[in-house]
Design an enzyme around this catalytic site. Structure first.
Site, mmCIF file in Angstrom:
data_model
loop_
_atom_site.group_PDB
_atom_site.id
_atom_site.type_symbol
_atom_site.label_atom_id
_atom_site.label_comp_id
_atom_site.label_asym_id
_atom_site.label_seq_id
_atom_site.Cartn_x
_atom_site.Cartn_y
_atom_site.Cartn_z
ATOM 1 N N HIS A 1 0.853 -1.189 0.000
ATOM 2 C CA HIS A 1 0.000 0.000 0.000
ATOM 3 C C HIS A 1 0.886 1.235 0.000
ATOM 4 C CE1 HIS A 1 -2.800 3.095 1.323
ATOM 5 N NE2 HIS A 1 -3.745 2.313 0.833
ATOM 6 N N GLU B 1 -3.377 3.393 -7.215
ATOM 7 C CA GLU B 1 -3.813 4.472 -6.316
ATOM 8 C C GLU B 1 -2.825 5.632 -6.429
ATOM 9 O OE1 GLU B 1 -6.304 3.017 -2.621
ATOM 10 O OE2 GLU B 1 -4.179 3.031 -2.189
#
Ligand code: G3P
Length: 214
Positions: free
Chosen positions: A85, A133
C-alpha cells in the site's frame, strides 16, 4: 464489483464498521470486505465479514521480531491481504516475497502501485489483483476515476499486457456509488477506499449510499 474498505489507523470503531460492511454486503451483488489493523483482524473476522489484512511481511516462521506473518493473519481469520500500500511501501524483492508468503498461507493478494508502469511490474509477480492508487489523491475526496481516468484505463491495459488473469482495482478519493460505477466503466473490477467510510459520521449510511447504484 469488489469494494474493499481499508480502515488504516483511523480512530473508527472497527467492529461498528465491520458489522455495517457485513450487513450491507448482504443487500447487494457487490462483494464487500474490510481491512482493519492487524490487531483487530480476529475480532473483526468473528463478525462474519470478509476480512483482509493491510499488510504481510516477506517472512516465514522464525526470527522475525515485530513482523507480520501471513499464516498468523490467516489464522486470525483474514482471507486476503493488501501488499505495498502507498502508506506501507516495500522494495520490489519484498513485494515478491510478501506475495509468496501470502500465497503460502492461502491469502488472496492485492498488490498496490502508484501508476500503470508499476502496475505492470506488480502484475508480473503473480498476485490475484493489482490496485492503482495515485498517492496525491488519497484521502482528498477527489475520486481517481474523475481526476485521473487515464491512469485507471492505462493500469488495466498494463496488467492485461502482462497477465489477463490479474484483476485491476483502483482507489483514492472514492466515496460515492457514482465513483464506484465510474471506476467500473474505466475497466476496474473493484475499488479500495478508506476515508469515505472510516471517517464518515455514519459508516453504515456511507456504505449504503456507496452500493446503491451497483
Ligand atoms: O486503501 C485505500 C486508500 O488508500 C484510499 O484512501 O481515503 O482516498 O479512500 P481514501
Amino acid at each position: 464489483m469488489f469494494v474493499l474498505v481499508n480502515l488504516k489507523t483511523y480512530p473508527c470503531d472497527p467492529l461498528e464498521v465491520a458489522t455495517a460492511v457485513r450487513d450491507v454486503d448482504e443487500t447487494t451483488d457487490a462483494r464487500l470486505a474490510v481491512a482493519p489493523q492487524a490487531t483487530h483482524v480476529e475480532r473483526v473476522a468473528e463478525t462474519g465479514v470478509e476480512t483482509w489484512a493491510q499488510h504481510v511481511d516477506p517472512i516465514d516462521h522464525g526470527s522475525n521480531t515485530g513482523h507480520t506473518l501471513a499464516e498468523s493473519v490467516a489464522d486470525a481469520g483474514a482471507v486476503g491481504t493488501l501488499i505495498n500500500h502507498s502508506e506501507r511501501r516495500l522494495k520490489l524483492a519484498d513485494i515478491d516475497g510478501a506475495v509468496q508468503a501470502a500465497q503460502r498461507a492461502d491469502l488472496e493478494t492485492v498488490v498496490c502501485a502508484n501508476n500503470p508502469e508499476q502496475i505492470g511490474a506488480a502484475a508480473a509477480l503473480g498476485p490475484d489483483a493489482v490496485a492503482v492508487e495515485p498517492p496525491e489523491l488519497i484521502g482528498t475526496g477527489t475520486p481517481v476515476s474523475q481526476a485521473d481516468p487515464d491512469i485507471v484505463e492505462d493500469a488495466v491495459t498494463a496488467a492485461e499486457n502482462v497477465d489477463d488473469d490479474v484483476s485491476v482495482l483502483c482507489g483514492a478519493g472514492i466515496s460515492t456509488g457514482d465513483d464506484v460505477v465510474a471506476a467500473g466503466d474505466l475497466g476496474a473490477e473493484g475499488v479500495l477506499l478508506a476515508s469515505g467510510v472510516a471517517k464518515a459520521d455514519d459508516p453504515r449510511d456511507a456504505l449504503e449510499d456507496l452500493v446503491d447504484p451497483l
